[in-house]
Design an enzyme around this catalytic site. Sequence first.
Site, short mmCIF file in Angstrom:
data_model
loop_
_atom_site.label_atom_id
_atom_site.label_comp_id
_atom_site.label_asym_id
_atom_site.label_seq_id
_atom_site.Cartn_x
_atom_site.Cartn_y
_atom_site.Cartn_z
N HIS A 180 0.83 -1.20 0.00
CA HIS A 180 0.00 0.00 0.00
C HIS A 180 0.87 1.25 0.00
O HIS A 180 0.78 2.09 -0.88
CB HIS A 180 -0.97 0.02 1.18
CG HIS A 180 -2.04 1.05 1.00
ND1 HIS A 180 -1.80 2.41 1.10
CD2 HIS A 180 -3.35 0.94 0.68
CE1 HIS A 180 -2.91 3.08 0.85
NE2 HIS A 180 -3.87 2.21 0.59
N GLU A 239 0.92 4.04 -2.98
CA GLU A 239 1.29 5.41 -2.60
C GLU A 239 2.77 5.41 -2.22
O GLU A 239 3.30 4.40 -1.80
CB GLU A 239 0.47 5.87 -1.38
CG GLU A 239 -1.01 6.04 -1.67
CD GLU A 239 -1.78 6.44 -0.41
OE1 GLU A 239 -1.16 6.94 0.55
OE2 GLU A 239 -3.00 6.24 -0.41
N HIS A 252 -7.64 -2.57 -3.83
CA HIS A 252 -6.38 -2.24 -4.52
C HIS A 252 -5.89 -3.43 -5.36
O HIS A 252 -5.46 -3.25 -6.50
CB HIS A 252 -5.29 -1.87 -3.50
CG HIS A 252 -5.48 -0.49 -2.92
ND1 HIS A 252 -5.54 0.63 -3.69
CD2 HIS A 252 -5.62 -0.08 -1.63
CE1 HIS A 252 -5.71 1.70 -2.91
NE2 HIS A 252 -5.77 1.29 -1.66
CO CO Z 1 -5.77 2.62 -0.06
#
Ligand code: CO
Length: 296
Positions: free
Chosen positions: A174, A205, A237
């Site tokens: 993540h 990210e 995701h």
């Molecule tokens: Co997220």
Amino acid sequence: MQSLRRLCIVLLLSLAVCASASAQTAPKQGILLVAFGSSMAEAGAAFAAIDEAYQREFPHTPIVWAFTSQIIRKKLAKEGIHVASISEGLNILAADGAKIVRVQSLHMMAGKEFAGLARALLVNIQKHPGRFDAVYLGRPLLESETDAEETANAVLNYLKKIRQPDEAIALMGHGQEHGLADLIFAGARSIFKSKDKNIFMATVEGSHGFDRLARELIDAKVRKVILAPLMLVAGDHARNDMAGTEPDSWANRLQQAGIAARANLQGLGEIPGIAAIFARHTRESEDDLTKEPVKE
Ligand code: CO
């Protein structure tokens, strides 16, 4: 309790003797497992696998689940599924008579979500002073070299069944824009690489995103790759950003770059060996949030 456990282990007494002795003398314990949460039905398999492993590892100890995401809890509630918040989870354990609570973060690393959990626990303890004798917070998955090595071994062993000899593995973590995530994942990435030079890792990210992953795969002349989530569950995701049918999913962008990509949609929670790392952190935690830090 701790010393009794240790004594039992030292004397190699049977587990039954330890359990019955501690049942008479020790305060009641409870475990709170805390995850971000997911509303996807497919993600349930990872939660169920972790739950089963905890029932085995901590028999006779009540285990309660909490999701930190309000949005996900509300969405599930509309479907008639109630999952506790952190404070509700603590209430359930208190009502059950627990005096020693072991909270286990099911996060990948000590990022924003873990910091939020620690803060929520401290605020809750202040609201209910004396309710618990101790509240231990277990650390997330990836902290020590051992954690990263065991995680790599678990993933490699699991994917061995489907991986072709010339196929690389690319993990999607993540990550986060600010904070520790980039550095922790850089450490984990280098340990993963030391186990198998064909493991790559990038995050949704943070600084090490898809473009860097694509560049690394091209530089390493990788032609085939298995994409897999480095997340507890294969949720939104993994299913959309990583493996989705949209042209900008990682799988499709790799295809466009001439790399054959297929996805393995199992969250880490479903992979044998991962729950054991969390369980070790649960057992090892001596970070009692109800006490002042020990001054040395
Ligand atoms: Co997220």
